[in-house]
Design a protein around this motif. Sequence first.
Motif, PDB file in Angstrom:
ATOM      1  N   ILE A  87       3.023  -4.395  98.117  1.00  0.00           N
ATOM      2  CA  ILE A  87       1.760  -5.088  97.821  1.00  0.00           C
ATOM      3  C   ILE A  87       1.255  -5.852  99.043  1.00  0.00           C
ATOM      4  CG2 ILE A  87       0.708  -6.924  96.423  1.00  0.00           C
ATOM      5  CD1 ILE A  87       2.564  -5.997  94.132  1.00  0.00           C
ATOM      6  N   LEU A  88       2.187  -6.414  99.820  1.00  0.00           N
ATOM      7  CA  LEU A  88       1.792  -7.093 101.054  1.00  0.00           C
ATOM      8  C   LEU A  88       1.083  -6.130 101.996  1.00  0.00           C
ATOM      9  CD1 LEU A  88       1.962  -9.586 102.992  1.00  0.00           C
ATOM     10  CD2 LEU A  88       4.141  -8.633 103.792  1.00  0.00           C
ATOM     11  N   LEU A  89       1.565  -4.898 102.058  1.00  0.00           N
ATOM     12  CA  LEU A  89       0.999  -3.912 102.976  1.00  0.00           C
ATOM     13  C   LEU A  89      -0.267  -3.253 102.431  1.00  0.00           C
ATOM     14  CD1 LEU A  89       4.331  -2.191 104.077  1.00  0.00           C
ATOM     15  CD2 LEU A  89       2.967  -3.812 105.412  1.00  0.00           C
ATOM     16  N   ALA A  90      -0.365  -3.145 101.119  1.00  0.00           N
ATOM     17  CA  ALA A  90      -1.513  -2.448 100.510  1.00  0.00           C
ATOM     18  C   ALA A  90      -1.986  -3.207  99.279  1.00  0.00           C
ATOM     19  CB  ALA A  90      -1.125  -1.017 100.150  1.00  0.00           C
ATOM     20  N   PRO A  91      -2.574  -4.388  99.451  1.00  0.00           N
ATOM     21  CA  PRO A  91      -2.904  -5.255  98.312  1.00  0.00           C
ATOM     22  C   PRO A  91      -3.950  -4.690  97.346  1.00  0.00           C
ATOM     23  CG  PRO A  91      -3.864  -6.120 100.332  1.00  0.00           C
ATOM     24  CD  PRO A  91      -2.930  -5.025 100.728  1.00  0.00           C
ATOM     25  N   TRP A  92      -4.816  -3.797  97.825  1.00  0.00           N
ATOM     26  CA  TRP A  92      -5.862  -3.262  96.944  1.00  0.00           C
ATOM     27  C   TRP A  92      -5.561  -1.844  96.461  1.00  0.00           C
ATOM     28  CZ3 TRP A  92      -8.730  -6.543  94.614  1.00  0.00           C
ATOM     29  CH2 TRP A  92      -9.102  -7.739  95.242  1.00  0.00           C
ATOM     30  N   SER A  93      -4.335  -1.396  96.673  1.00  0.00           N
ATOM     31  CA  SER A  93      -3.949  -0.103  96.110  1.00  0.00           C
ATOM     32  C   SER A  93      -3.838  -0.249  94.596  1.00  0.00           C
ATOM     33  CB  SER A  93      -2.623   0.370  96.714  1.00  0.00           C
ATOM     34  OG  SER A  93      -1.595  -0.569  96.439  1.00  0.00           O
ATOM     35  N   THR A  94      -3.761   0.872  93.905  1.00  0.00           N
ATOM     36  CA  THR A  94      -3.726   0.851  92.445  1.00  0.00           C
ATOM     37  C   THR A  94      -2.303   0.995  91.930  1.00  0.00           C
ATOM     38  OG1 THR A  94      -5.944   1.795  92.284  1.00  0.00           O
ATOM     39  CG2 THR A  94      -4.546   1.968  90.340  1.00  0.00           C
ATOM     40  N   ILE A 154      -2.776  -6.435  94.058  1.00  0.00           N
ATOM     41  CA  ILE A 154      -2.771  -7.878  94.266  1.00  0.00           C
ATOM     42  C   ILE A 154      -2.977  -8.619  92.947  1.00  0.00           C
ATOM     43  CG2 ILE A 154      -5.230  -7.985  94.818  1.00  0.00           C
ATOM     44  CD1 ILE A 154      -2.344 -10.097  96.323  1.00  0.00           C
ATOM     45  N   VAL A 155      -3.770  -8.047  92.050  1.00  0.00           N
ATOM     46  CA  VAL A 155      -3.971  -8.651  90.730  1.00  0.00           C
ATOM     47  C   VAL A 155      -2.669  -8.594  89.941  1.00  0.00           C
ATOM     48  CG1 VAL A 155      -5.210  -8.478  88.536  1.00  0.00           C
ATOM     49  CG2 VAL A 155      -6.420  -8.117  90.702  1.00  0.00           C
ATOM     50  N   PHE A 156      -1.992  -7.447  90.016  1.00  0.00           N
ATOM     51  CA  PHE A 156      -0.695  -7.326  89.342  1.00  0.00           C
ATOM     52  C   PHE A 156       0.281  -8.364  89.865  1.00  0.00           C
ATOM     53  CE2 PHE A 156       3.665  -5.804  89.527  1.00  0.00           C
ATOM     54  CZ  PHE A 156       3.934  -5.578  88.177  1.00  0.00           C
ATOM     55  N   ALA A 157       0.323  -8.535  91.187  1.00  0.00           N
ATOM     56  CA  ALA A 157       1.252  -9.503  91.795  1.00  0.00           C
ATOM     57  C   ALA A 157       0.982 -10.910  91.295  1.00  0.00           C
ATOM     58  CB  ALA A 157       1.141  -9.443  93.318  1.00  0.00           C
ATOM     59  N   ALA A 158      -0.303 -11.270  91.209  1.00  0.00           N
ATOM     60  CA  ALA A 158      -0.664 -12.613  90.748  1.00  0.00           C
ATOM     61  C   ALA A 158      -0.259 -12.817  89.296  1.00  0.00           C
ATOM     62  CB  ALA A 158      -2.164 -12.841  90.920  1.00  0.00           C
ATOM     63  N   LEU A 159      -0.546 -11.837  88.447  1.00  0.00           N
ATOM     64  CA  LEU A 159      -0.201 -11.940  87.025  1.00  0.00           C
ATOM     65  C   LEU A 159       1.314 -11.928  86.827  1.00  0.00           C
ATOM     66  CD1 LEU A 159      -2.888  -9.547  85.493  1.00  0.00           C
ATOM     67  CD2 LEU A 159      -2.884 -12.058  85.456  1.00  0.00           C
ATOM     68  N   ALA A 195      -3.026  -8.918 108.609  1.00  0.00           N
ATOM     69  CA  ALA A 195      -3.634  -7.722 108.029  1.00  0.00           C
ATOM     70  C   ALA A 195      -3.828  -7.888 106.529  1.00  0.00           C
ATOM     71  CB  ALA A 195      -2.758  -6.511 108.323  1.00  0.00           C
ATOM     72  N   PHE A 196      -2.881  -8.535 105.872  1.00  0.00           N
ATOM     73  CA  PHE A 196      -2.980  -8.773 104.430  1.00  0.00           C
ATOM     74  C   PHE A 196      -4.209  -9.628 104.103  1.00  0.00           C
ATOM     75  CE2 PHE A 196      -1.982 -11.746 100.929  1.00  0.00           C
ATOM     76  CZ  PHE A 196      -1.841 -10.842  99.880  1.00  0.00           C
ATOM     77  N   ILE A 197      -4.391 -10.709 104.853  1.00  0.00           N
ATOM     78  CA  ILE A 197      -5.546 -11.583 104.625  1.00  0.00           C
ATOM     79  C   ILE A 197      -6.851 -10.827 104.874  1.00  0.00           C
ATOM     80  CG2 ILE A 197      -6.729 -13.657 105.443  1.00  0.00           C
ATOM     81  CD1 ILE A 197      -3.952 -14.830 106.049  1.00  0.00           C
ATOM     82  N   HIS A 198      -6.855 -10.025 105.921  1.00  0.00           N
ATOM     83  CA  HIS A 198      -8.044  -9.244 106.241  1.00  0.00           C
ATOM     84  C   HIS A 198      -8.383  -8.279 105.106  1.00  0.00           C
ATOM     85  CE1 HIS A 198     -10.996  -7.182 108.721  1.00  0.00           C
ATOM     86  NE2 HIS A 198     -10.426  -6.032 108.410  1.00  0.00           N
ATOM     87  N   LYS A 199      -7.377  -7.636 104.552  1.00  0.00           N
ATOM     88  CA  LYS A 199      -7.612  -6.687 103.455  1.00  0.00           C
ATOM     89  C   LYS A 199      -8.081  -7.395 102.200  1.00  0.00           C
ATOM     90  CE  LYS A 199      -4.327  -3.249 105.144  1.00  0.00           C
ATOM     91  NZ  LYS A 199      -3.020  -2.568 104.942  1.00  0.00           N
ATOM     92  N   LEU A 200      -7.557  -8.584 101.953  1.00  0.00           N
ATOM     93  CA  LEU A 200      -8.001  -9.339 100.776  1.00  0.00           C
ATOM     94  C   LEU A 200      -9.483  -9.688 100.879  1.00  0.00           C
ATOM     95  CD1 LEU A 200      -5.186 -11.912  99.889  1.00  0.00           C
ATOM     96  CD2 LEU A 200      -5.790  -9.808  98.712  1.00  0.00           C
ATOM     97  N   LEU A 201      -9.925  -9.994 102.093  1.00  0.00           N
ATOM     98  CA  LEU A 201     -11.306 -10.381 102.287  1.00  0.00           C
ATOM     99  C   LEU A 201     -12.257  -9.187 102.306  1.00  0.00           C
ATOM    100  CD1 LEU A 201     -10.836 -13.134 105.027  1.00  0.00           C
ATOM    101  CD2 LEU A 201     -11.196 -13.438 102.570  1.00  0.00           C
ATOM    102  N   GLN A 202     -11.679  -7.998 102.535  1.00  0.00           N
ATOM    103  CA  GLN A 202     -12.491  -6.795 102.566  1.00  0.00           C
ATOM    104  C   GLN A 202     -11.822  -5.738 101.694  1.00  0.00           C
ATOM    105  OE1 GLN A 202     -13.279  -5.529 106.583  1.00  0.00           O
ATOM    106  NE2 GLN A 202     -14.014  -7.521 107.227  1.00  0.00           N
ATOM    107  N   PRO A 203     -11.898  -5.905 100.379  1.00  0.00           N
ATOM    108  CA  PRO A 203     -11.177  -5.031  99.450  1.00  0.00           C
ATOM    109  C   PRO A 203     -11.525  -3.567  99.579  1.00  0.00           C
ATOM    110  CG  PRO A 203     -12.824  -6.359  98.296  1.00  0.00           C
ATOM    111  CD  PRO A 203     -12.677  -6.925  99.665  1.00  0.00           C
ATOM    112  N   ILE A 204     -12.750  -3.245  99.892  1.00  0.00           N
ATOM    113  CA  ILE A 204     -13.133  -1.838 100.004  1.00  0.00           C
ATOM    114  C   ILE A 204     -12.397  -1.188 101.168  1.00  0.00           C
ATOM    115  CG2 ILE A 204     -15.041  -0.253 100.471  1.00  0.00           C
ATOM    116  CD1 ILE A 204     -16.891  -2.127  99.010  1.00  0.00           C
ATOM    117  N   ALA A 205     -12.261  -1.924 102.262  1.00  0.00           N
ATOM    118  CA  ALA A 205     -11.547  -1.388 103.425  1.00  0.00           C
ATOM    119  C   ALA A 205     -10.068  -1.214 103.141  1.00  0.00           C
ATOM    120  CB  ALA A 205     -11.740  -2.311 104.620  1.00  0.00           C
ATOM    121  N   GLY A 206      -9.560  -1.958 102.160  1.00  0.00           N
ATOM    122  CA  GLY A 206      -8.146  -1.888 101.846  1.00  0.00           C
ATOM    123  C   GLY A 206      -7.784  -0.800 100.869  1.00  0.00           C
TER     124      GLY A 206
END
Length: 203
Positions: free
Chosen positions: A126-133, A144-149, A191-202
């Motif tokens: 999840i750290l490497l691919a936070p917006w993967s499904t 990332i939503v799964f990780a938070a929950l 990279a994780f923070i960058h992906k969180l801020l740009q979910p489409i790119a992630g």
Amino acid sequence: MPIVTILLIAVTCGVSLTALQNPRYLDMLWFEPGAVRRGEYYRLITHGFVHGDGQHLLFNMITLFFFGRAIEGFVGHFITGIGFALFYLAAIAASIVPSFINHRDDPNYRCIGASGAVSAILFGYILLAPWSTIYVFVVPVPAIVFAALYTAYGLYAQRLGETHINHSAHLWGGAFGIVFILALMPQAGTAFIHKLLQPIAGL
């Protein structure tokens, strides 16, 4: 080919199925604070290779199969497949140490399962691919939503004192996985923070 992941699954299934048929064997392998204090330190590792039932085993091994392959490839670029195996074993031990500290004087405490190590792999992914499904019971959820929950529920359930699931091992295992990946590649944090801020790119 994720050879180490497949081997870990094969060994865990073999040991778990044997232990399910032989309670005496299970008694030799599970985590027991008193036994560890008597010098049976191997239990800090062996408890991660036995499970309470087939469902417990199946869930952990499916998760390990899907996410272990990705993390094995990532870790392998830095410290080879053997390094990935050592990471997995270290995650088993690291995830149970807080439970040992909290229950060191409890003669009735027992713990089994690979969930701590599997959580380390899952949270490393999840750290490497936070917006993967991630599919949770066939329901697609952003990682990332799964990780938070997952974290919120673990903290809540641990506070309630549920004893049949070791939420502490799950949470500490996840934390260990994140720290390990960051130790291998510190820029993964940025990279994780960058992906969180740009979910489409992630995606």
